[in-house]
Motif scaffolding. Structure first.
Motif, PDB file in Angstrom:
ATOM      1  N   LEU A  69       0.862  -1.181   0.000  1.00 17.46           N
ATOM      2  CA  LEU A  69       0.000   0.000   0.000  1.00 17.46           C
ATOM      3  C   LEU A  69       0.897   1.229   0.000  1.00 17.46           C
ATOM      4  N   ASP A  70       0.644   2.116  -0.927  1.00 19.51           N
ATOM      5  CA  ASP A  70       1.380   3.366  -1.057  1.00 19.51           C
ATOM      6  C   ASP A  70       0.664   4.436  -0.233  1.00 19.51           C
TER       7      ASP A  70
ATOM      8  N   GLU B  52      -6.732   0.615  -4.539  1.00 15.19           N
ATOM      9  CA  GLU B  52      -6.273   0.927  -5.890  1.00 15.19           C
ATOM     10  C   GLU B  52      -4.953   1.679  -5.800  1.00 15.19           C
ATOM     11  N   PRO B  53      -3.994   1.327  -6.632  1.00 18.45           N
ATOM     12  CA  PRO B  53      -2.735   2.080  -6.623  1.00 18.45           C
ATOM     13  C   PRO B  53      -2.980   3.507  -7.110  1.00 18.45           C
TER      14      PRO B  53
ATOM     15  N   SER C 119      -2.292   5.325  -2.197  1.00 21.11           N
ATOM     16  CA  SER C 119      -3.246   4.275  -2.567  1.00 21.11           C
ATOM     17  C   SER C 119      -4.617   4.662  -2.038  1.00 21.11           C
TER      18      SER C 119
END
Length: 124
Positions: A34-35, A98-99, A38
């Motif tokens: 997870l960024d 979602e990225p 994200s």
């Protein structure tokens, strides 16, 4: 005085009554990448298994898409703990992630970065 939803976990004089990594059972790594940017969103599915109060709070905040960094701030938890909680919710089908590249803004978009900088300057 602590807010009504924070009452069992926060005390104005003492601070947080539960150590952050206790919330994630000592886990420091999420089961998925997870960024900070994200986007996570509730699926509407009922999560399987037991959820802690922080899982429930995170799920309640995710009615619309929110970035991981904003959720960490709203939950008042370290980013590593927040990512573990969110990964748990994705694993049980309660959230989708979602990225950042799946959304219209790119992290290097100059207009976006300037808007963030302006917002930070207003808060300081």
């Amino acid at each position: 005085m602590a807010a009504a939803g924070d009452a069992p976990w926060l005390d104005d004089a003492a601070g947080r009554l539960v150590r952050p990594f206790t919330v994630s059972n000592g886990r420091t790594r999420p089961t998925m990448a997870l960024d900070l940017l994200s986007q996570v969103r509730a699926t509407g599915a009922t999560p399987l298994g037991h959820l802690g109060p922080e899982h429930a709070r995170a799920l309640g905040l995710c009615r619309g898409p929110l970035p991981v960094a904003e959720l960490a701030a709203r939950l008042r938890l370290p980013l590593a703990v927040t990512k573990v909680l969110l990964a748990d919710l994705v694993d049980c089908g309660a959230l989708t992630a979602e990225p950042p590249s799946a959304f219209r803004h790119h992290p290097t978009d100059r207009a976006l970065l300037e808007a963030v900088l302006d917002g930070l300057r207003r808060r300081l």
